[in-house]
Design a protein around this motif. Sequence first.
Motif, mmCIF file in Angstrom:
data_model
loop_
_atom_site.group_PDB
_atom_site.id
_atom_site.type_symbol
_atom_site.label_atom_id
_atom_site.label_comp_id
_atom_site.label_asym_id
_atom_site.label_seq_id
_atom_site.Cartn_x
_atom_site.Cartn_y
_atom_site.Cartn_z
ATOM 1 N N TRP A 57 0.852 -1.197 0.000
ATOM 2 C CA TRP A 57 0.000 0.000 0.000
ATOM 3 C C TRP A 57 0.888 1.247 0.000
ATOM 4 C CZ3 TRP A 57 -1.320 -3.674 4.093
ATOM 5 C CH2 TRP A 57 -2.468 -4.428 3.826
ATOM 6 N N PRO A 58 1.452 1.611 -1.149
ATOM 7 C CA PRO A 58 2.368 2.764 -1.144
ATOM 8 C C PRO A 58 1.722 4.032 -0.579
ATOM 9 C CG PRO A 58 2.286 1.693 -3.303
ATOM 10 C CD PRO A 58 1.269 0.998 -2.449
ATOM 11 N N HIS A 59 0.389 4.186 -0.728
ATOM 12 C CA HIS A 59 -0.247 5.427 -0.254
ATOM 13 C C HIS A 59 -0.859 5.310 1.143
ATOM 14 C CE1 HIS A 59 0.528 6.823 -4.200
ATOM 15 N NE2 HIS A 59 -0.192 5.834 -4.732
ATOM 16 N N ASP A 60 -1.295 4.074 1.503
ATOM 17 C CA ASP A 60 -2.071 3.918 2.744
ATOM 18 C C ASP A 60 -1.344 3.165 3.850
ATOM 19 O OD1 ASP A 60 -4.307 5.168 1.788
ATOM 20 O OD2 ASP A 60 -5.078 3.343 0.828
ATOM 21 N N HIS A 61 -0.040 2.899 3.651
ATOM 22 C CA HIS A 61 0.617 2.016 4.623
ATOM 23 C C HIS A 61 0.607 2.581 6.042
ATOM 24 C CE1 HIS A 61 3.979 4.580 3.391
ATOM 25 N NE2 HIS A 61 4.440 4.358 4.600
ATOM 26 N N THR A 62 0.654 3.920 6.191
ATOM 27 C CA THR A 62 0.685 4.502 7.543
ATOM 28 C C THR A 62 -0.593 4.134 8.291
ATOM 29 O OG1 THR A 62 1.819 6.335 6.511
ATOM 30 C CG2 THR A 62 1.158 6.647 8.792
ATOM 31 N N LYS A 63 -1.718 4.241 7.575
ATOM 32 C CA LYS A 63 -3.005 3.898 8.196
ATOM 33 C C LYS A 63 -3.009 2.424 8.630
ATOM 34 C CE LYS A 63 -6.912 2.869 5.742
ATOM 35 N NZ LYS A 63 -7.817 3.140 4.639
ATOM 36 N N TYR A 64 -2.543 1.540 7.734
ATOM 37 C CA TYR A 64 -2.584 0.108 8.045
ATOM 38 C C TYR A 64 -1.585 -0.275 9.151
ATOM 39 C CZ TYR A 64 -5.801 -0.450 4.168
ATOM 40 O OH TYR A 64 -6.905 -0.367 3.358
ATOM 41 N N CYS A 65 -0.402 0.370 9.136
ATOM 42 C CA CYS A 65 0.568 0.107 10.221
ATOM 43 C C CYS A 65 -0.023 0.541 11.565
ATOM 44 C CB CYS A 65 1.885 0.856 9.983
ATOM 45 S SG CYS A 65 2.855 0.170 8.643
ATOM 46 N N GLY A 66 -0.785 1.646 11.536
ATOM 47 C CA GLY A 66 -1.427 2.150 12.764
ATOM 48 C C GLY A 66 -2.407 1.132 13.327
ATOM 49 N N ILE A 67 -3.164 0.481 12.443
ATOM 50 C CA ILE A 67 -4.136 -0.531 12.910
ATOM 51 C C ILE A 67 -3.387 -1.696 13.567
ATOM 52 C CG2 ILE A 67 -5.857 -2.232 12.139
ATOM 53 C CD1 ILE A 67 -6.636 -0.192 9.920
ATOM 54 N N ILE A 68 -2.295 -2.132 12.931
ATOM 55 C CA ILE A 68 -1.521 -3.255 13.498
ATOM 56 C C ILE A 68 -0.972 -2.859 14.863
ATOM 57 C CG2 ILE A 68 0.572 -4.700 13.207
ATOM 58 C CD1 ILE A 68 -1.716 -5.492 11.293
ATOM 59 N N GLN A 69 -0.416 -1.654 14.953
ATOM 60 C CA GLN A 69 0.169 -1.211 16.226
ATOM 61 C C GLN A 69 -0.876 -1.192 17.336
ATOM 62 O OE1 GLN A 69 3.530 -0.954 16.528
ATOM 63 N NE2 GLN A 69 2.829 -1.036 18.665
ATOM 64 N N GLU A 70 -2.061 -0.658 17.005
ATOM 65 C CA GLU A 70 -3.129 -0.590 18.015
ATOM 66 C C GLU A 70 -3.550 -2.014 18.413
ATOM 67 O OE1 GLU A 70 -6.600 1.667 16.796
ATOM 68 O OE2 GLU A 70 -7.626 1.194 18.695
ATOM 69 N N TYR A 71 -3.628 -2.895 17.415
ATOM 70 C CA TYR A 71 -4.040 -4.280 17.692
ATOM 71 C C TYR A 71 -3.028 -4.962 18.626
ATOM 72 C CZ TYR A 71 -6.657 -8.546 16.679
ATOM 73 O OH TYR A 71 -7.464 -9.655 16.782
ATOM 74 N N VAL A 72 -1.741 -4.791 18.315
ATOM 75 C CA VAL A 72 -0.684 -5.391 19.148
ATOM 76 C C VAL A 72 -0.782 -4.868 20.582
ATOM 77 C CG1 VAL A 72 1.830 -5.445 19.519
ATOM 78 C CG2 VAL A 72 0.914 -5.837 17.236
ATOM 79 N N ASP A 73 -0.928 -3.541 20.733
ATOM 80 C CA ASP A 73 -0.985 -2.947 22.075
ATOM 81 C C ASP A 73 -2.158 -3.510 22.880
ATOM 82 O OD1 ASP A 73 1.185 -1.428 21.437
ATOM 83 O OD2 ASP A 73 0.070 0.438 21.098
ATOM 84 N N GLU A 74 -3.329 -3.570 22.239
ATOM 85 C CA GLU A 74 -4.527 -4.052 22.939
ATOM 86 C C GLU A 74 -4.420 -5.543 23.260
ATOM 87 O OE1 GLU A 74 -7.244 -2.240 24.053
ATOM 88 O OE2 GLU A 74 -5.832 -0.653 23.589
ATOM 89 N N MET A 75 -3.917 -6.305 22.304
ATOM 90 C CA MET A 75 -3.812 -7.758 22.501
ATOM 91 C C MET A 75 -2.811 -8.106 23.594
ATOM 92 S SD MET A 75 -5.774 -9.718 20.786
ATOM 93 C CE MET A 75 -7.234 -9.000 20.105
#
Length: 355
Positions: free
Chosen positions: A149-167
């Motif tokens: 996702w050359p344009h949207d990777h920041t958004k998707y990385c943010g979701i992963i980071q939030e998921y990791v923190d919560e999990m």
Amino acid sequence: MPSLAEEICIGNLGSLQTLPESFTWKLTAADSLLRPSSAVSFDAVEESIPVIDLSNPDVTTLIGDASKTWGAFQIANHGISQKLLDDIESLSKTLFDMPSERKLEAASSDKGVSGYGEPRISPFFEKKMWSEGFTIADDSYRNHFNTLWPHDHTKYCGIIQEYVDEMEKLASRLLYCTLGSLGVTVEDIEWAHKLEKSGSKVGRGAIRLNHYPVCPEPERAMGLAAHTDSTILTILHQSNTGGLQVFREESGWVTVEPAPGVLVVNMGDLFHILSNGKIPSVVHRAKVNHTRSRISIAYLWGGPAGDVQIAPISKLTGPAEPSLYRSITWKEYLQIKYEVFDKAMDAIRVVNPTN
Ligand SMILES: C=C1C[C@]23C[C@@]1(O)CC[C@H]2[C@@]12CCC[C@@](C)(C(=O)O1)[C@H]2[C@@H]3C(=O)O
Ligand SMILES: O=C(O)CCC(=O)C(=O)O
Ligand SMILES: [Fe+2]
């Protein structure tokens, strides 16, 4: 000339009209390496693993009973928002909907575990599994996301980071509850005590996004072969299509039907070691579907980061109950698991339980 099987790419499985020979499972002992009785049947029985409300005052007892009986349970009222579950599910859909060539640009390298590809257990099986996935085991996923996702990777990385923190927070909470059910407190384990005091920032986990495309002959195919997770515990979110089955000697294969907002918890090999064999690591697998594709997201929690040794908790051992396993780090356990797979527990056992 390459054979037909060699030309089949996991990124395109959903478009196949017939089941190739290389994906046809006969469920012989060789197809199900773990516990021979788990090989006998494709059928599942009408039973269910408990759903535990984490706000129930008896949560410790309920989790203790379920994990001793099944090595698995489901949780409701866990505090993970539906939005976050929806976000990571739709991230996964967007990824797996991409053309095969695009997905392969994010393929895991020969040396690395992270990236797009087959399940890590695949080389131990003669037949291929009807699934594709993306593993996040270190920060290299950010480069892969950048490629995808050359344009949207920041958004998707943010979701992963939030998921990791919560999990990570939820995983620590579940660890404390399960330990409590064994009469063990966090203070009894040095690394867990540190984990609690630091607000759970020393834990370490991996994420596996799994996709099981529709399959022309689901009865003869296998999405993810029978295995135990090499973790302390795994928290699984499944989309609204069933497929997960857990195995219990007394019951056989039991399907875990998805329910909105309910997460599945699988106890892994490292918890089996910690509990000195009191809690089993659950054997589970994923079946596939004729008309519906399926997504699951596994948070595989290995516990303490660094070279922390996991060993049977001393409070659970004694003259009558000697330590069954030697101490080991998660990293070392993963190395052994991916050399000998189903023999990994035997490789670190110091006392035979029947002695
Ligand atoms: C940390 C890990 C656990 C895992 C192997 C891995 O290195 C990264 C992927 C994980 C996963 C996810 C799907 C099922 C599983 C058995 C596999 O093939 O890869 C688990 C591994 C495990 O628990 O051993
Ligand atoms: O897809 C599933 O339900 C099972 C996934 C799983 O076992 C895993 O990722 O470890
Ligand atoms: Fe698993």
